[in-house]
Design a protein around this motif. Structure first.
Motif, PDB file in Angstrom:
ATOM      1  N   MET A 103      19.220  57.109 -37.991  1.00 44.58           N
ATOM      2  CA  MET A 103      18.184  58.377 -37.885  1.00 44.58           C
ATOM      3  C   MET A 103      18.396  58.873 -36.518  1.00 44.58           C
ATOM      4  O   MET A 103      18.998  58.500 -35.578  1.00 44.58           O
ATOM      5  CB  MET A 103      16.881  57.493 -37.618  1.00 44.58           C
TER       6      MET A 103
ATOM      7  N   ARG B  74      12.431  69.726 -42.156  1.00 42.11           N
ATOM      8  CA  ARG B  74      12.760  70.207 -43.508  1.00 42.11           C
ATOM      9  C   ARG B  74      12.528  69.288 -44.326  1.00 42.11           C
ATOM     10  O   ARG B  74      12.066  69.346 -45.640  1.00 42.11           O
ATOM     11  CB  ARG B  74      14.156  70.888 -43.241  1.00 42.11           C
ATOM     12  N   GLU B  75      12.923  67.773 -43.990  1.00 48.43           N
ATOM     13  CA  GLU B  75      12.895  66.820 -44.712  1.00 48.43           C
ATOM     14  C   GLU B  75      11.536  66.439 -45.145  1.00 48.43           C
ATOM     15  O   GLU B  75      11.146  66.029 -46.170  1.00 48.43           O
ATOM     16  CB  GLU B  75      13.674  65.339 -44.069  1.00 48.43           C
ATOM     17  N   LEU B  76      10.405  66.457 -44.229  1.00 49.59           N
ATOM     18  CA  LEU B  76       9.087  66.319 -44.686  1.00 49.59           C
ATOM     19  C   LEU B  76       8.534  67.304 -45.318  1.00 49.59           C
ATOM     20  O   LEU B  76       7.437  66.988 -45.784  1.00 49.59           O
ATOM     21  CB  LEU B  76       8.333  65.946 -43.172  1.00 49.59           C
TER      22      LEU B  76
ATOM     23  N   GLU C 166      17.302  68.463 -33.974  1.00 44.51           N
ATOM     24  CA  GLU C 166      16.816  67.494 -34.590  1.00 44.51           C
ATOM     25  C   GLU C 166      15.298  67.455 -35.233  1.00 44.51           C
ATOM     26  O   GLU C 166      14.911  67.137 -36.291  1.00 44.51           O
ATOM     27  CB  GLU C 166      16.772  66.265 -33.741  1.00 44.51           C
TER      28      GLU C 166
ATOM     29  N   ALA D 238      13.617  61.574 -35.258  1.00 50.35           N
ATOM     30  CA  ALA D 238      13.189  60.893 -36.383  1.00 50.35           C
ATOM     31  C   ALA D 238      12.644  59.201 -35.691  1.00 50.35           C
ATOM     32  O   ALA D 238      11.537  58.741 -36.140  1.00 50.35           O
ATOM     33  CB  ALA D 238      14.050  60.680 -37.426  1.00 50.35           C
TER      34      ALA D 238
ATOM     35  N   ALA E 107      15.434  69.616 -38.608  1.00 45.59           N
ATOM     36  CA  ALA E 107      15.976  68.687 -39.591  1.00 45.59           C
ATOM     37  C   ALA E 107      14.825  67.787 -40.158  1.00 45.59           C
ATOM     38  O   ALA E 107      14.745  67.774 -41.364  1.00 45.59           O
ATOM     39  CB  ALA E 107      17.271  68.026 -39.142  1.00 45.59           C
ATOM     40  N   LEU E 108      14.087  67.095 -39.048  1.00 43.54           N
ATOM     41  CA  LEU E 108      13.235  66.384 -39.689  1.00 43.54           C
ATOM     42  C   LEU E 108      11.850  67.139 -40.471  1.00 43.54           C
ATOM     43  O   LEU E 108      11.540  66.610 -41.370  1.00 43.54           O
ATOM     44  CB  LEU E 108      12.647  65.574 -38.534  1.00 43.54           C
TER      45      LEU E 108
ATOM     46  N   THR F  12       9.753  68.861 -47.877  1.00 42.87           N
ATOM     47  CA  THR F  12      10.457  68.939 -49.132  1.00 42.87           C
ATOM     48  C   THR F  12       9.115  68.963 -50.298  1.00 42.87           C
ATOM     49  O   THR F  12       8.104  68.244 -50.222  1.00 42.87           O
ATOM     50  CB  THR F  12      11.123  67.409 -49.629  1.00 42.87           C
TER      51      THR F  12
END
Length: 256
Positions: A3, A89-91, A83, A7, A86-87, A93
């Motif tokens: 991670m 973007r992931e959250l 960072e 994150a 990036a997080l 989805t």
């Protein structure tokens, strides 16, 4: 997969944050705003399904995701922390959110109907450069929706005890609204959210203290001590009136 530090922080603080907020009020924000306060500011800014929103200093994007889910707007977030982006973007989805990495100012290319800046006006020492960049990114009639930490600049003694004091630049409310007016942004709405945010920071401090050992095991003693000290200072400053927290909307005029 290892991670990222951002994150790791989000994971280590998550349970304490959930416990600190009233039911339904925690939506992944990294601040003292409630979900209701985010939505009230968005409504005051006229956000709807046809609105193009730029979320400046979006962090990991909790408030932005709430705004997109609620209003169905077109949303872009920008933050200097790769960072965090990036997080985010992931959250996000499955949501129509786009993100970019970049320092502000300047803002990303293009024009927008609303520029959001939540809980980070204080991080900008040069408020005029920030305001000018926002004005340039808005079409005439576009809105700047932000939260402001209003008060006099920190004294040397205050800076000495505030963690990351180089990112803490409060400004009097009247001075900030004048700066906005100077670049063509006319303030149309001001809401004092100090009382609500004081309740949140007090609850966060209590929960972070209760979870201190687990947070320190995950993130280190130095980080944890700084986290607790900064929350103690914000609690004390808001309870004493040293700092007041405002939600503000300003409209881009046709001419400055």
């Amino acid at each position: 997969m290892k991670m990222s530090r951002r994150a790791d922080i989000d994971a280590a603080l998550h349970d304490a944050r959930v416990a600190a907020y009233l039911p339904g009020q925690f939506v992944g924000q990294e601040s003292f705003m409630t979900a209701d306060a985010v939505l009230a500011l968005a409504r005051n800014a006229g956000i709807d399904a046809d609105t193009r929103v730029l979320d400046v200093c979006c962090g990991i994007g909790g408030p932005g995701r709430l705004v997109v889910r609620t209003f169905g707007c077109t949303y872009s977030g920008v933050d200097a922390d790769a960072e965090a982006v990036a997080l985010a973007r992931e959250l996000a989805t499955g949501l129509p959110c786009t993100y970019s990495v970049g320092s502000v100012p300047p803002l990303p290319a293009g024009t927008f109907d609303v520029v959001l800046l939540l809980e980070t006006v204080l991080a900008f020492h040069d408020k005029r450069a920030l305001a000018a960049a926002v004005a340039a990114a808005l079409d005439p009639g576009g809105r700047f929706a932000c939260t402001l930490e209003a008060g006099m600049p920190l004294t040397p003694a205050e800076s000495a005890v505030m963690p990351a004091a180089e990112t803490v630049w409060p400004v009097p409310l009247a001075e900030f609204t004048k700066t906005l007016a100077d670049v063509g942004l006319s303030t149309v709405s001001i809401q004092d959210d100090t009382a609500t945010q004081l309740q949140v920071v007090t609850a966060l401090l209590a929960q972070f203290t209760a979870h201190r050992d687990r947070i320190a095991a995950a993130l280190g003693t130095s980080f944890t001590d700084g986290l607790l000290e900064s929350h103690r200072l914000w609690r004390d400053w808001m309870s004493s009136g040293r700092i007041r927290k405002f939600a503000l909307v300003a409209r881009r005029m046709t001419k400055p």
